[in-house]
Design a protein around this motif. Sequence first.
Motif, PDB file in Angstrom:
ATOM      1  N   MET A 174     -34.286 -66.049  42.676  1.00 58.52           N
ATOM      2  CA  MET A 174     -34.620 -66.130  41.249  1.00 58.52           C
ATOM      3  C   MET A 174     -33.875 -65.035  40.472  1.00 58.52           C
ATOM      4  O   MET A 174     -33.763 -63.903  40.931  1.00 58.52           O
ATOM      5  CB  MET A 174     -36.131 -65.933  41.077  1.00 58.52           C
ATOM      6  N   ALA A 175     -33.389 -65.394  39.316  1.00 64.27           N
ATOM      7  CA  ALA A 175     -32.645 -64.423  38.497  1.00 64.27           C
ATOM      8  C   ALA A 175     -33.590 -63.357  37.954  1.00 64.27           C
ATOM      9  O   ALA A 175     -34.778 -63.607  37.782  1.00 64.27           O
ATOM     10  CB  ALA A 175     -31.947 -65.139  37.348  1.00 64.27           C
ATOM     11  N   ILE A 176     -33.051 -62.177  37.687  1.00 65.14           N
ATOM     12  CA  ILE A 176     -33.921 -61.076  37.239  1.00 65.14           C
ATOM     13  C   ILE A 176     -34.391 -61.293  35.795  1.00 65.14           C
ATOM     14  O   ILE A 176     -35.477 -60.889  35.421  1.00 65.14           O
ATOM     15  CB  ILE A 176     -33.221 -59.708  37.443  1.00 65.14           C
ATOM     16  N   ILE A 177     -33.555 -61.961  34.987  1.00 68.40           N
ATOM     17  CA  ILE A 177     -34.011 -62.385  33.645  1.00 68.40           C
ATOM     18  C   ILE A 177     -33.986 -63.912  33.615  1.00 68.40           C
ATOM     19  O   ILE A 177     -32.952 -64.514  33.901  1.00 68.40           O
ATOM     20  CB  ILE A 177     -33.096 -61.868  32.523  1.00 68.40           C
ATOM     21  N   GLU A 178     -35.121 -64.499  33.293  1.00 67.26           N
ATOM     22  CA  GLU A 178     -35.202 -65.960  33.179  1.00 67.26           C
ATOM     23  C   GLU A 178     -35.900 -66.310  31.869  1.00 67.26           C
ATOM     24  O   GLU A 178     -36.960 -65.764  31.584  1.00 67.26           O
ATOM     25  CB  GLU A 178     -36.065 -66.552  34.307  1.00 67.26           C
ATOM     26  N   ALA A 179     -35.296 -67.188  31.107  1.00 74.02           N
ATOM     27  CA  ALA A 179     -35.978 -67.660  29.900  1.00 74.02           C
ATOM     28  C   ALA A 179     -35.805 -69.157  29.837  1.00 74.02           C
ATOM     29  O   ALA A 179     -34.765 -69.691  30.205  1.00 74.02           O
ATOM     30  CB  ALA A 179     -35.386 -67.008  28.655  1.00 74.02           C
ATOM     31  N   SER A 180     -36.848 -69.817  29.376  1.00 73.41           N
ATOM     32  CA  SER A 180     -36.795 -71.271  29.355  1.00 73.41           C
ATOM     33  C   SER A 180     -37.490 -71.818  28.113  1.00 73.41           C
ATOM     34  O   SER A 180     -38.652 -71.499  27.848  1.00 73.41           O
ATOM     35  CB  SER A 180     -37.448 -71.795  30.636  1.00 73.41           C
ATOM     36  N   GLY A 181     -36.745 -72.592  27.349  1.00 77.84           N
ATOM     37  CA  GLY A 181     -37.304 -73.289  26.190  1.00 77.84           C
ATOM     38  C   GLY A 181     -37.915 -72.395  25.137  1.00 77.84           C
ATOM     39  O   GLY A 181     -38.897 -72.764  24.496  1.00 77.84           O
ATOM     40  N   LEU A 182     -37.323 -71.218  24.929  1.00 76.21           N
ATOM     41  CA  LEU A 182     -37.891 -70.303  23.925  1.00 76.21           C
ATOM     42  C   LEU A 182     -37.698 -70.836  22.507  1.00 76.21           C
ATOM     43  O   LEU A 182     -36.594 -71.231  22.134  1.00 76.21           O
ATOM     44  CB  LEU A 182     -37.226 -68.927  24.012  1.00 76.21           C
ATOM     45  N   THR A 183     -38.792 -70.841  21.754  1.00 77.53           N
ATOM     46  CA  THR A 183     -38.666 -71.138  20.330  1.00 77.53           C
ATOM     47  C   THR A 183     -39.363 -70.044  19.527  1.00 77.53           C
ATOM     48  O   THR A 183     -40.302 -69.412  20.005  1.00 77.53           O
ATOM     49  CB  THR A 183     -39.302 -72.491  19.934  1.00 77.53           C
ATOM     50  N   LYS A 184     -38.842 -69.820  18.335  1.00 84.25           N
ATOM     51  CA  LYS A 184     -39.455 -68.851  17.426  1.00 84.25           C
ATOM     52  C   LYS A 184     -39.107 -69.263  16.009  1.00 84.25           C
ATOM     53  O   LYS A 184     -37.935 -69.414  15.667  1.00 84.25           O
ATOM     54  CB  LYS A 184     -38.918 -67.443  17.687  1.00 84.25           C
ATOM     55  N   THR A 185     -40.126 -69.499  15.222  1.00 84.45           N
ATOM     56  CA  THR A 185     -39.899 -69.850  13.821  1.00 84.45           C
ATOM     57  C   THR A 185     -40.504 -68.772  12.942  1.00 84.45           C
ATOM     58  O   THR A 185     -41.664 -68.418  13.098  1.00 84.45           O
ATOM     59  CB  THR A 185     -40.551 -71.219  13.500  1.00 84.45           C
ATOM     60  N   TYR A 186     -39.670 -68.230  12.061  1.00 83.67           N
ATOM     61  CA  TYR A 186     -40.177 -67.258  11.086  1.00 83.67           C
ATOM     62  C   TYR A 186     -40.552 -68.006   9.819  1.00 83.67           C
ATOM     63  O   TYR A 186     -39.865 -68.941   9.425  1.00 83.67           O
ATOM     64  CB  TYR A 186     -39.086 -66.237  10.726  1.00 83.67           C
ATOM     65  N   ARG A 187     -41.658 -67.564   9.201  1.00 84.22           N
ATOM     66  CA  ARG A 187     -42.024 -68.129   7.897  1.00 84.22           C
ATOM     67  C   ARG A 187     -41.449 -67.207   6.836  1.00 84.22           C
ATOM     68  O   ARG A 187     -41.725 -66.016   6.864  1.00 84.22           O
ATOM     69  CB  ARG A 187     -43.541 -68.177   7.715  1.00 84.22           C
ATOM     70  N   SER A 188     -40.643 -67.738   5.979  1.00 88.26           N
ATOM     71  CA  SER A 188     -40.158 -66.908   4.874  1.00 88.26           C
ATOM     72  C   SER A 188     -40.434 -67.640   3.574  1.00 88.26           C
ATOM     73  O   SER A 188     -40.843 -68.807   3.588  1.00 88.26           O
ATOM     74  CB  SER A 188     -38.668 -66.629   5.039  1.00 88.26           C
ATOM     75  N   LYS A 189     -40.237 -66.945   2.467  1.00 90.14           N
ATOM     76  CA  LYS A 189     -40.537 -67.536   1.150  1.00 90.14           C
ATOM     77  C   LYS A 189     -39.766 -68.828   0.934  1.00 90.14           C
ATOM     78  O   LYS A 189     -40.258 -69.781   0.354  1.00 90.14           O
ATOM     79  CB  LYS A 189     -40.195 -66.536   0.042  1.00 90.14           C
ATOM     80  N   SER A 190     -38.520 -68.847   1.444  1.00 88.51           N
ATOM     81  CA  SER A 190     -37.695 -70.033   1.219  1.00 88.51           C
ATOM     82  C   SER A 190     -37.922 -71.098   2.290  1.00 88.51           C
ATOM     83  O   SER A 190     -37.149 -72.034   2.397  1.00 88.51           O
ATOM     84  CB  SER A 190     -36.228 -69.625   1.164  1.00 88.51           C
ATOM     85  N   GLY A 191     -39.000 -70.947   3.083  1.00 88.39           N
ATOM     86  CA  GLY A 191     -39.323 -71.961   4.080  1.00 88.39           C
ATOM     87  C   GLY A 191     -39.161 -71.446   5.484  1.00 88.39           C
ATOM     88  O   GLY A 191     -38.811 -70.283   5.696  1.00 88.39           O
ATOM     89  N   PRO A 192     -39.436 -72.311   6.496  1.00 82.05           N
ATOM     90  CA  PRO A 192     -39.367 -71.856   7.891  1.00 82.05           C
ATOM     91  C   PRO A 192     -37.924 -71.626   8.357  1.00 82.05           C
ATOM     92  O   PRO A 192     -37.023 -72.344   7.944  1.00 82.05           O
ATOM     93  CB  PRO A 192     -40.002 -73.015   8.665  1.00 82.05           C
ATOM     94  N   VAL A 193     -37.742 -70.591   9.180  1.00 79.43           N
ATOM     95  CA  VAL A 193     -36.435 -70.307   9.777  1.00 79.43           C
ATOM     96  C   VAL A 193     -36.567 -70.461  11.286  1.00 79.43           C
ATOM     97  O   VAL A 193     -37.306 -69.717  11.927  1.00 79.43           O
ATOM     98  CB  VAL A 193     -35.987 -68.864   9.457  1.00 79.43           C
ATOM     99  N   HIS A 194     -35.834 -71.434  11.832  1.00 77.87           N
ATOM    100  CA  HIS A 194     -35.916 -71.655  13.278  1.00 77.87           C
ATOM    101  C   HIS A 194     -34.938 -70.716  13.977  1.00 77.87           C
ATOM    102  O   HIS A 194     -33.819 -71.097  14.291  1.00 77.87           O
ATOM    103  CB  HIS A 194     -35.624 -73.114  13.604  1.00 77.87           C
ATOM    104  N   ALA A 195     -35.386 -69.502  14.224  1.00 77.41           N
ATOM    105  CA  ALA A 195     -34.502 -68.475  14.797  1.00 77.41           C
ATOM    106  C   ALA A 195     -34.156 -68.809  16.245  1.00 77.41           C
ATOM    107  O   ALA A 195     -33.024 -68.595  16.678  1.00 77.41           O
ATOM    108  CB  ALA A 195     -35.146 -67.101  14.705  1.00 77.41           C
ATOM    109  N   LEU A 196     -35.130 -69.312  17.013  1.00 74.99           N
ATOM    110  CA  LEU A 196     -34.849 -69.796  18.371  1.00 74.99           C
ATOM    111  C   LEU A 196     -35.307 -71.234  18.442  1.00 74.99           C
ATOM    112  O   LEU A 196     -36.417 -71.566  18.039  1.00 74.99           O
ATOM    113  CB  LEU A 196     -35.589 -68.955  19.425  1.00 74.99           C
ATOM    114  N   ALA A 197     -34.437 -72.091  18.989  1.00 79.19           N
ATOM    115  CA  ALA A 197     -34.720 -73.519  18.958  1.00 79.19           C
ATOM    116  C   ALA A 197     -34.592 -74.133  20.353  1.00 79.19           C
ATOM    117  O   ALA A 197     -33.873 -75.100  20.553  1.00 79.19           O
ATOM    118  CB  ALA A 197     -33.777 -74.201  17.975  1.00 79.19           C
TER     119      ALA A 197
END
Length: 338
Positions: free
Chosen positions: A1-24
């Motif tokens: 197994m790799a020492i860093i593993e990431a899978s399917g990360l999502t992150k949406t920021y809410r801002s005044k001008s609407g949602p920002v899909h920073a990780l998709a």
Amino acid sequence: MAIIEASGLTKTYRSKSGPVHALAGLDLSVPQGTVKALLGPNGAGKTTVVKVLTTLITPDTGTATINGIDVVAEPQATRRSIGVSGQYAAVDENLTGFENLEMIGRLYHLGHRTARQRARELIDVFDLSEAGDRPVKGFSGGMRRRIDLAGALVMNPRVLFLDEPTTGLDPRSRLALWSIIEDLVAGGTTVLLTTQYLEEADQLADDIAVIDGGKVIAEGTSDHLKAQVGGHRVVVTLVDESDGDAATTVLRRSGVGEVEVSGDGRTRAVAVEAGPHALQQVLADLGEAGIELHDAGMRRPTLDDVFLRLTGHAATDDDDQADGSPGSGRAKQKEAAR
Ligand SMILES: Nc1ncnc2c1ncn2[C@@H]1O[C@H](COP(=O)(O)OP(=O)(O)OP(=O)(O)O)[C@@H](O)[C@H]1O
Ligand SMILES: [Mg+2]
């Protein structure tokens, strides 16, 4: 197994001008003892990935582990094996370089003496002995980066995160920092770094993940990525823009793939297989067609070339992509590239 593993990360920021899909839906895997570069333009999501993996923010969905430890479920345990140097140097302005490093050691519960000894070692390694006794507020940008990276190393982390470690450094400081990072890796440290520079990824990374719009859009060694956009490029700048179409015809004949137009419309580039021979051919053909040149030469692929090919928009496109969706900026670039 790799020492860093990431899978399917999502992150949406809410801002005044609407949602920002920073990780998709970002996936990542970094084998122990290797260097992975996250290469991407402004707003691609690089800092957001680093923040998730270093437990500074939590993802909306997806999983990530470091050394087998879940970063969301066990942030404390995760932090014990990592060091992080953020995009903006995190140092106390009023303390000296030495005191900053000593303080970090104390925060991590090193004893007085050990903390001082470690600080002294790092001041040495980073060639900061002269500056070590001065308050950080008088440091140059390059010195700040070095003291910040030194801070990330106080606890000898197995995994090191570097967010744009050399942005803003002069060429000499950049080389010095590269060499420090190479030494760390030779000593067994795993490094995940972000960068906007293909040559930095080239120099340091075993493997490069190109990210854009919060996703990995291509992955491989630097040779592998460059091969996708062709080897060398012939670049010509015309004296007269009205020669553009004729020049494009000439370039197309000696090149492979699309002729790219940039700048004010006078510069044209095309990938070539034949290297210098292609340049000679292009110059001869342009001369024969009576097209005057302001400049001509060959260059290796840049990050912009990789991006243009992979996404249809330039990496240095400074269009506001705050809505996180493919916007008019990309369409415009595509248009310009035709
Ligand atoms: N706290 C926040 N609130 C709202 N939007 C954010 C926040 N942090 C980041 N973003 C947005 O998320 C997207 C990804 O940002 P991120 O900082 O991860 O990009 P980056 O690849 O590190 O860019 P850069 O090269 O400029 O450092 C951008 O559109 C950014 O504007
Ligand atoms: Mg960033």
